[in-house]
Design a protein around this motif. Structure first.
Motif, PDB file in Angstrom:
ATOM      1  N   UNK A  66       0.935  -1.219  -0.048  1.00 18.93           N
ATOM      2  CA  UNK A  66       0.043   0.110   0.090  1.00 18.93           C
ATOM      3  C   UNK A  66       0.685   1.116   0.051  1.00 18.93           C
ATOM      4  N   UNK A  67       0.484   2.412  -0.656  1.00 18.68           N
ATOM      5  CA  UNK A  67       1.141   3.511  -0.526  1.00 18.68           C
ATOM      6  C   UNK A  67       1.613   3.950   0.783  1.00 18.68           C
ATOM      7  N   UNK A  68       2.647   4.650   1.103  1.00 14.74           N
ATOM      8  CA  UNK A  68       2.851   5.473   2.337  1.00 14.74           C
ATOM      9  C   UNK A  68       1.806   6.488   2.323  1.00 14.74           C
ATOM     10  N   UNK A  69       0.967   6.756   3.690  1.00 19.47           N
ATOM     11  CA  UNK A  69       0.083   7.628   3.781  1.00 19.47           C
ATOM     12  C   UNK A  69       0.197   8.456   5.289  1.00 19.47           C
ATOM     13  N   UNK A  70      -0.116   9.626   4.941  1.00 20.78           N
ATOM     14  CA  UNK A  70      -0.108  10.507   6.264  1.00 20.78           C
ATOM     15  C   UNK A  70      -1.633  10.877   6.723  1.00 20.78           C
ATOM     16  N   UNK A  71      -1.897  10.368   7.832  1.00 20.56           N
ATOM     17  CA  UNK A  71      -3.462  10.466   8.549  1.00 20.56           C
ATOM     18  C   UNK A  71      -3.253  11.687   9.374  1.00 20.56           C
ATOM     19  N   UNK A  72      -3.953  12.561   9.039  1.00 22.31           N
ATOM     20  CA  UNK A  72      -4.038  13.747  10.013  1.00 22.31           C
ATOM     21  C   UNK A  72      -4.112  13.685  11.234  1.00 22.31           C
ATOM     22  N   UNK A  73      -4.060  14.568  12.303  1.00 23.32           N
ATOM     23  CA  UNK A  73      -3.708  14.476  13.694  1.00 23.32           C
ATOM     24  C   UNK A  73      -5.179  14.303  14.094  1.00 23.32           C
ATOM     25  N   UNK A  74      -6.037  15.182  13.603  1.00 24.08           N
ATOM     26  CA  UNK A  74      -7.637  15.021  13.857  1.00 24.08           C
ATOM     27  C   UNK A  74      -8.155  13.763  13.597  1.00 24.08           C
ATOM     28  N   UNK A  75      -8.034  13.169  12.602  1.00 24.82           N
ATOM     29  CA  UNK A  75      -8.332  11.900  12.047  1.00 24.82           C
ATOM     30  C   UNK A  75      -7.733  10.588  13.345  1.00 24.82           C
ATOM     31  N   UNK A  76      -6.590  11.106  13.581  1.00 24.75           N
ATOM     32  CA  UNK A  76      -5.894  10.004  14.453  1.00 24.75           C
ATOM     33  C   UNK A  76      -6.711   9.779  15.715  1.00 24.75           C
ATOM     34  N   UNK A  77      -7.073  11.277  16.088  1.00 22.50           N
ATOM     35  CA  UNK A  77      -7.757  11.459  17.440  1.00 22.50           C
ATOM     36  C   UNK A  77      -9.110  10.848  17.252  1.00 22.50           C
ATOM     37  N   UNK A  78      -9.783  11.094  16.249  1.00 20.90           N
ATOM     38  CA  UNK A  78     -11.160  10.551  16.242  1.00 20.90           C
ATOM     39  C   UNK A  78     -11.246   8.993  16.088  1.00 20.90           C
ATOM     40  N   UNK A  79     -10.194   8.449  15.202  1.00 20.34           N
ATOM     41  CA  UNK A  79     -10.362   6.841  15.191  1.00 20.34           C
ATOM     42  C   UNK A  79      -9.754   6.149  16.527  1.00 20.34           C
ATOM     43  N   UNK A  80      -8.905   6.916  17.284  1.00 23.00           N
ATOM     44  CA  UNK A  80      -8.360   6.410  18.637  1.00 23.00           C
ATOM     45  C   UNK A  80      -9.780   6.522  19.583  1.00 23.00           C
TER      46      UNK A  80
END
Length: 373
Positions: free
Chosen positions: A196-210
């Motif tokens: 899969x391509x290397x991807x950068x997941x935004x900080x806000x998204x990271x927090x919501x997923x957590x």
């Protein structure tokens, strides 16, 4: 639209979707949650144009329909209703929705759903499933190192990618850095994630997923394209844009030849750092100096305005008279991620990055830049 829902089900779903809604919006519709009732369920959807969260809730649908209402207001109303009560929502075609529950009645202003934005998902080239606790651990072990510096936007998230490692196979790796510290965690790559391509997941998204993964034990489905990522867990779907940009070559700054090894009790070390840093000044970067000698570590702080502090700890160390300084808060952030009883520090010299890791074969490591003290 005329529907009846169980308050607890509605509250749980609103708790998932309303968090992405910004309290200050240029466009009024973005402050609202979309409610779409059909058959025996209601779809709730909210977005900030970068993240979109959707969830299905079971409901008795007397009259299908679609509307949007203020997300935070609806959440607060439902939160304050009696536990286990029924909630009735009804619109009559006007810009108004009536919410009733027991003897409570509310009239909420609606906005026409036709203007509600749709974050188009497009096609996803990679799809895989993994245990929710595994994804949660990757996030928890790295997110503290995400940068808040907007000028280096490509550091404002976690970099996920797969790597092939000899004797370990293909790994799914998460990396975050703010230029002062770096966190790296990895797990065995789930089937379908390879290449899969290397991807950068935004900080806000990271927090919501957590938050969505908190307490979850099932499987989370992950779909990835060059520009978006979608997480599906149970009835909740989170779609997010990715950060466009190139993540720096973190392997280049990860120490390979640090040969001064110090082993210290993790809990005792954290308590000592926290204690001596009490008098450290923010102006001085909350610097703490480590002076390591054979079998002993002295931690010290000097503050011209308040005085000095020092504490000694027993350690395993075989080099005489080694000194190095760190930002106390950064040091504590990293130590809080160590799961083993002891933490292992690998030094080079006082001006080079230090490597911090756990005992054994734990798949996480941390890099910390030193400070002048």
């Amino acid at each position: 639209m005329k529907i009846t829902l169980e308050r607890n089900h509605l509250l749980k779903s609103l708790g998932h979707v309303h968090r992405v809604v910004e309290r200050r919006n240029t466009y009024p519709i973005l402050a609202n949650v979309l409610l779409k009732a059909a058959e025996d369920r209601v779809e709730l959807r909210a977005t900030d144009l970068d993240i979109e969260v959707t969830e299905m809730v079971p409901a008795m649908v007397s009259t299908p329909g679609t509307t949007t209402v203020p997300a935070h207001t609806l959440y607060e109303i439902v939160r304050k209703l009696a536990d286990g009560s029924e909630v009735r929502l009804e619109t009559d075609g006007s810009d108004n929705m009536v919410l009733t529950s027991g003897r409570s009645r509310f009239n909420l202003a609606c906005i026409n759903p036709d203007s509600f934005p749709d974050l188009k998902s497009g096609s996803f080239g990679h799809e895989f499933q993994m245990p929710a606790p595994a994804m949660r651990e990757l996030i928890e072990r790295t997110q503290f190192a995400i940068s808040n510096e907007e000028t280096r936007y490509y550091l404002n998230g976690i970099y996920f990618h797969t790597v092939d490692v000899s004797n370990a196979g293909t790994l799914l790796r998460a990396v975050a850095t703010d230029g002062h510290r770096l966190a790296r965690a990895e797990i065995e790559a789930p089937a379908g994630s390879g290449g899969m391509p290397g991807i950068i997941v935004p900080k806000k998204t990271v927090g919501e997923v957590q938050k969505l993964l908190d307490g979850a034990d099932g499987e989370v489905k992950v779909e990835v394209s060059d520009t978006k990522i979608r997480f599906s867990l149970g009835s909740v779907v989170l779609l997010s844009k990715l950060i466009e940009g190139t993540f720096p070559d973190y392997d280049r700054v990860t120490p390979k030849n640090n040969d001064k090894r110090m082993t210290v009790d993790r809990q005792s070390f954290a308590i000592a750092v926290d204690r001596v840093s009490t008098i450290a000044s923010e102006r001085g970067g909350k610097a703490v100096k480590l002076n390591a000698s054979e079998g002993m570590l002295e931690l010290s702080v000097t503050n011209p305005d308040h005085g000095t502090a020092s504490e000694e700890l027993p350690v395993e160390f075989e080099t005489e008279g080694f000194e190095i300084g760190f930002n106390a808060r950064y040091l504590l952030d990293i130590i809080s991620q160590i799961r083993s009883e002891n933490a292992i520090f690998l030094f080079n010299d006082a001006g080079s990055p230090t490597l911090v890791k756990e005992e054994g074969e734990a798949r996480a490591l941390y890099v910390l830049m030193p400070m002048r003290v």
